[in-house]
Design a protein around this motif. Structure first.
Motif, PDB file in Angstrom:
ATOM      1  N   ASN A 225       0.794  -1.224   0.000  1.00 51.22           N
ATOM      2  CA  ASN A 225       0.000   0.000   0.000  1.00 51.22           C
ATOM      3  C   ASN A 225       0.828   1.276   0.000  1.00 51.22           C
ATOM      4  N   GLY A 226       2.138   1.127  -0.080  1.00 52.81           N
ATOM      5  CA  GLY A 226       2.984   2.319  -0.159  1.00 52.81           C
ATOM      6  C   GLY A 226       3.140   3.060   1.154  1.00 52.81           C
TER       7      GLY A 226
ATOM      8  N   VAL B 218       0.352   6.679  -7.343  1.00 53.40           N
ATOM      9  CA  VAL B 218      -1.042   7.074  -7.552  1.00 53.40           C
ATOM     10  C   VAL B 218      -1.818   5.989  -8.301  1.00 53.40           C
TER      11      VAL B 218
ATOM     12  N   LYS C 280      -2.596   2.977  -6.174  1.00 56.70           N
ATOM     13  CA  LYS C 280      -3.555   3.278  -5.104  1.00 56.70           C
ATOM     14  C   LYS C 280      -4.980   3.396  -5.625  1.00 56.70           C
ATOM     15  N   LYS C 281      -5.096   3.766  -6.913  1.00 53.57           N
ATOM     16  CA  LYS C 281      -6.429   3.856  -7.511  1.00 53.57           C
ATOM     17  C   LYS C 281      -7.121   2.501  -7.539  1.00 53.57           C
TER      18      LYS C 281
ATOM     19  N   TYR D 255      -8.061  -0.723   0.658  1.00 52.76           N
ATOM     20  CA  TYR D 255      -7.252  -1.260   1.750  1.00 52.76           C
ATOM     21  C   TYR D 255      -7.930  -1.073   3.103  1.00 52.76           C
TER      22      TYR D 255
END
Lengths: 260, 116, 230
Positions: free
Chosen positions: C49-50, C68, C71-72, C76
């Motif tokens: 998830n960074g 980005v 994440k789109k 989560y």
């Protein structure tokens, strides 16, 4: 996306600021109202206390505004809320720019509210012309509005650089695996002393290049213009350092993020 | 329905659906619920349902009509045969268990008749 | 592949938390990431998830590096509550629909009304179980490609566990993949397609749940207990 991020950031910080503004304006109104009855001694005493309170709150209002910006930065990006913030489909740059804008906007808001509050408390006819007259006497060679604009600009740059220094310190400190808060404080101290050394260096360079500069400043009838050029150099350096802090904050958030 | 975690879930679901077909809960030619409906009904993964259904299709108890969904076979013989094979399987298990207990085939027959 | 982790390593100071982790997951599966507490489950999930930077290796989600674009497509559910407690349910739904294009507001309100939660309810007055349900509703109301659920049943009562499992199942569609971590294996194993065992930062096993049952004649829970017997 910047608009959306900014909207939520402002909302969050305003939650802290509104009570401060209410106190400021409330005290302003109280001072003005009680001022009508200052022939009654007890009220005059209360009014005096209110004035002291107003001055104290005024002095700390900018510090508080800065603390709120920093608190929001820390909680929104590096605490539990960061789990949400950092998983949004938004660039890190956008997140950071929004935080910087929030600190700028809240600074301006606080200044406005403070100004209004002080006007409510102390405004009398002829106040502005009096202030302009006094200012005009002490700033040879410069127009009043020029001087005011310069001071406002200078304050904003100084404030933002200080805030960015703390942002950068938090970003670096919280990238560590443990002792995040302690690391942030240590980092802030290092930044602070590094900044002092750089300022000292700049001053030394100026003196080396133009030894007459300092003696000019000692001269009692120095020209405001000289002082301004001196401050302008500092302003440019402060802005550059602010840029460096911005880059550090961005770099650590983008490449070294380490949420607990 | 409770599943036994030691046996593949799709096999248990396959057995359950096959039983429903041979006992007439789903009639010959009747449409059976969709994957999503079955998945909700039995609280299992849609992929598991899919797998159970393809096993049912393998033994020809159901067939797919391209766009309309899955239907119980119209060939009643297949259903009957499957029922028979199930009955046979259960009987063998029963007889083997009884034999393990020491009963002879004759004694088993007598017991069954007396119980009726 | 929807998710690919290649040679992922992560250290906390001198401690190695992830040691050369390799995973690849296709679309359309429900995958269990199973491991004891402290085995590296949460660290791996945070990396996908960074939320953590890697020391080595690479993670690709739907072909994108973490950023980005990744994440789109990821929805989560962290193992902690991240909801800002001053907000109401309505505020948080607006927040999600402002930031996620794939967020289905109507679906969220529908799922919440099944729980008898009103739009004006404040998060601060909700019980822990209730907050977890609200977070799950938010996560499952997105139409994402990859759902990552970290301990979705941790610390809630059995009735809530049933609700959570039902919600996950009924909102799963075959085009997406769900990766869920847990140490409560027996509760969820019947819905899993694939299982990944992780221990001490290393992937021990990664295979189909049914294959594991067939080969061992045991439940996943039992296989897990035998593998990691202390």
């Amino acid at each position: 996306m910047l608009g959306q991020v900014l909207k939520y950031d402002l909302k969050a910080v305003c939650r802290y600021l509104i009570p401060l503004y209410a106190v400021l304006l409330g005290l302003g109104v109280m001072v003005r109202l009680l001022g009508f009855f200052d022939n009654i001694s007890i009220i005059a005493i209360i009014c005096g206390l209110m004035v002291v309170a107003l001055v104290l709150v005024s002095v700390f209002s900018f510090v508080l505004t800065g603390i709120f910006s920093v608190k929001h930065y820390l909680e929104n990006l590096f605490k539990d809320e960061g789990y949400l913030t950092h998983t949004l489909p938004v660039k890190k740059e956008t997140l950071l720019v929004s935080k910087v804008l929030v600190s700028l906007i809240t600074l301006i808001l606080t200044a406005l509210v403070l100004f209004i509050s002080l006007l409510i408390a102390f405004y009398q006819e002829g106040l502005f012309s009096e202030v302009i007259k006094v200012l005009g006497l002490s700033i040879y060679g410069m127009k009043v509005y020029e001087f005011l604009l310069f001071m406002i600009f200078y304050s904003i740059i100084g404030y933002l650089t200080t805030i960015l220094m703390v942002y950068a310190a938090i970003s670096v400190g919280y990238s560590k695996s443990s002792n995040k808060l302690v690391s942030s404080v240590v980092c802030a101290l290092i930044f602070y002393f590094a900044m002092e050394i750089i300022y000292f260096g700049v001053l030394s360079v100026i003196v080396l290049i133009d030894p007459a500069f300092i003696s000019d400043l000692d001269n009692e009838v120095f020209m405001m213009k000289d002082l301004i050029s001196f401050f302008t150099i500092f302003m440019v350096f402060t802005a550059c350092i602010g840029g460096v802090y911005y880059y550090i904050s961005y770099r650590y958030m983008n490449k070294k993020l380490n949420l607990e | 329905m409770r599943f036994n975690n030691e046996i593949p879930i799709y096999l248990q679901l396959f057995q359950k659906l096959a039983l429903d077909i041979v006992t007439g809960k789903y009639l010959s030619g009747e449409k059976i619920p969709s994957v999503r409906e079955l998945s909700n009904m039995y609280k299992v993964n849609p992929n598991t349902v899919q797998k159970a259904l393809s096993e049912l299709e393998e033994v020809k108890l159901i067939y797919t009509e391209r766009t309309n969904g899955k239907f119980v076979t119209e060939n009643k013989k297949i259903i009957k045969d499957y029922l028979k094979s199930l009955a046979k399987e259960k009987t063998i298990i029963y007889i083997n268990d009884m034999k393990d207990l020491g009963y002879s085939l004759k004694e088993i027959m007598e017991m069954i008749e007396r119980n009726e | 592949m929807l998710l690919e982790c290649r040679n992922v390593c992560k250290n906390y100071g001198k401690r190695e938390v992830l040691k050369d982790v390799n995973i690849s997951l296709p679309s359309g599966k429900i995958v269990g990431l199973l491991g004891k507490n402290g085995s590296g489950k949460t660290t791996l999930i945070k990396a996908i998830n960074g939320l953590l930077s890697l020391d080595k290796g690479e993670i690709l989600v739907d072909g994108h590096k973490i950023g980005v674009d990744s994440k789109k497509v990821i929805s989560y559910l962290p193992e902690r509550t991240y909801l800002n407690m001053h907000k109401t349910v309505k505020d948080i739904i607006e927040y999600f629909s402002d930031f996620y294009e794939d967020f289905d507001k109507d679906k969220a309100y529908k799922l919440l009304s099944n729980l008898k939660i009103q739009a004006a309810d404040k998060l601060s007055i909700m019980s822990k179980g209730m907050k977890e349900k609200v977070q799950l509703v938010l996560v499952m109301s997105r139409k994402a490609k990859l759902y990552i659920l970290d301990e979705p049943m941790g610390g809630v009562d059995p009735a809530t566990r049933d609700y959570i499992l039902d919600t996950i199942l009924s909102n799963f569609d075959e085009g997406s993949t769900i990766l869920m971590s847990t140490h409560l294996i027996s509760d969820i194993e019947r819905v899993l397609d694939e299982v990944i065992f992780i221990d001490d930062g290393k992937i021990i096993k990664s295979e189909s749940a049914d294959k594991m049952r067939k080969e061992s004649g045991k439940s996943i829970d039992e296989v897990f207990r035998e593998e990691f017997r202390c």
